[in-house]
Design an enzyme around this catalytic site. Structure first.
Site, PDB file in Angstrom:
ATOM      1  N   THR A  83      -0.468  83.605  62.834  1.00 55.68           N
ATOM      2  CA  THR A  83      -0.184  83.222  64.217  1.00 55.68           C
ATOM      3  C   THR A  83       1.324  83.143  64.368  1.00 55.68           C
ATOM      4  O   THR A  83       2.025  82.795  63.415  1.00 55.68           O
ATOM      5  CB  THR A  83      -0.804  81.856  64.558  1.00 55.68           C
ATOM      6  OG1 THR A  83      -0.202  81.342  65.748  1.00 55.68           O
ATOM      7  CG2 THR A  83      -0.584  80.846  63.455  1.00 55.68           C
ATOM      8  N   THR A  85       2.805  81.347  67.198  1.00 53.66           N
ATOM      9  CA  THR A  85       3.119  80.050  67.789  1.00 53.66           C
ATOM     10  C   THR A  85       3.204  78.935  66.758  1.00 53.66           C
ATOM     11  O   THR A  85       4.115  78.099  66.797  1.00 53.66           O
ATOM     12  CB  THR A  85       2.070  79.680  68.857  1.00 53.66           C
ATOM     13  OG1 THR A  85       2.122  80.639  69.912  1.00 53.66           O
ATOM     14  CG2 THR A  85       2.324  78.295  69.427  1.00 53.66           C
ATOM     15  N   CYS A 196       2.745  87.440  69.865  1.00 51.33           N
ATOM     16  CA  CYS A 196       1.493  86.701  69.732  1.00 51.33           C
ATOM     17  C   CYS A 196       0.546  87.658  69.028  1.00 51.33           C
ATOM     18  O   CYS A 196       0.478  88.842  69.389  1.00 51.33           O
ATOM     19  CB  CYS A 196       0.952  86.288  71.103  1.00 51.33           C
ATOM     20  SG  CYS A 196      -0.713  85.591  71.016  1.00 51.33           S
TER      21      CYS A 196
END
Length: 229
Positions: A83, A85, A196
């Protein structure tokens, strides 16, 4: 071959892409019936997303640090956090283990700079686009980062959480992303980071007039490079 420790589930839609790319890359390089040696710790993304929304990053960091320690105890030689984030808490994860964490922004920056690009557009969750943990990591390596205007950031973020993380690929959303990419190019972006891990499910190379940097693909291949080094 080193053993890869994957922390996935954020979302599992992109985590499955990591597993596919890593194993295809190992097979291509080594031939025969070779596949990657890896462990996967998949978290419950609903829990993580609630902590994101509430700004309780320390609680999310604990979950992911615990996952990393479990992978280390199982025999992983390094960690891949699947990921963008949640690299906001990369330092907390790294502090809790004795094996390397392969940082997604560093892998991406290496490819961007290798291509001679110094100004990049960044798409991702609102946390990745608006906060410094990701942008600053790129900027300290000599890359100028442009982000979409506020209304476009709302669109990019909503598509990620309300569609892509649920496995929904919507043509209208692809068209909106293409327009946002065009706007970033007009601002001076010479390339676009798909910051993302789900965006690569929607946007492809043919959707942009400048190079796209799919962080899922780059991170997964970087993991194979590290595993086979």
């Amino acid at each position: 071959m080193k053993t890869i420790g994957l922390i996935g589930g954020m979302s599992w839609e992109s985590s499955s892409e990591y597993y596919r790319i890593i194993n295809e890359e190992v097979k291509q390089r080594l031939g025969g019936l070779h596949s990657a040696k890896c462990f996967l710790y998949s978290v419950d993304f609903e829990e993580i997303e609630i902590y994101q929304t509430n700004g309780e990053w320390e609680k999310a960091a604990k979950i992911l640090a615990d996952a990393a320690r479990s992978l280390e105890a199982a025999g992983a030689d390094f960690i891949v956090l699947c990921t963008n984030t949640m690299h906001k808490v990369a330092n907390e994860i790294q502090a809790g283990i004795h094996i390397p964490l392969l940082h997604i922004a560093d892998i991406t920056a290496e490819q961007v700079l290798s291509d001679g690009i110094k100004t990049i557009g960044l798409l991702g969750t609102r946390y990745t686009m608006e906060q410094d943990f990701y942008k600053l990591r790129l900027e300290t390596q000599g890359i100028k980062v442009l982000i979409p205007k506020e209304t476009d950031r709302v669109i990019v973020n909503a598509v990620i959480y309300k569609e892509l993380c649920l496995g929904q690929i919507v043509d209208e959303s692809r068209a909106r992303y293409k327009k946002i990419i065009e706007d970033l190019v007009e601002q001076g972006a010479d390339g676009i980071i798909l910051g993302c891990t789900e965006i690569g499910l929607l946007v492809k190379l043919e959707d942009s007039t400048v190079p796209l940097y799919d962080t899922t693909l780059l991170h997964a291949i970087g993991a194979v490079n590290f595993a086979l080094d």
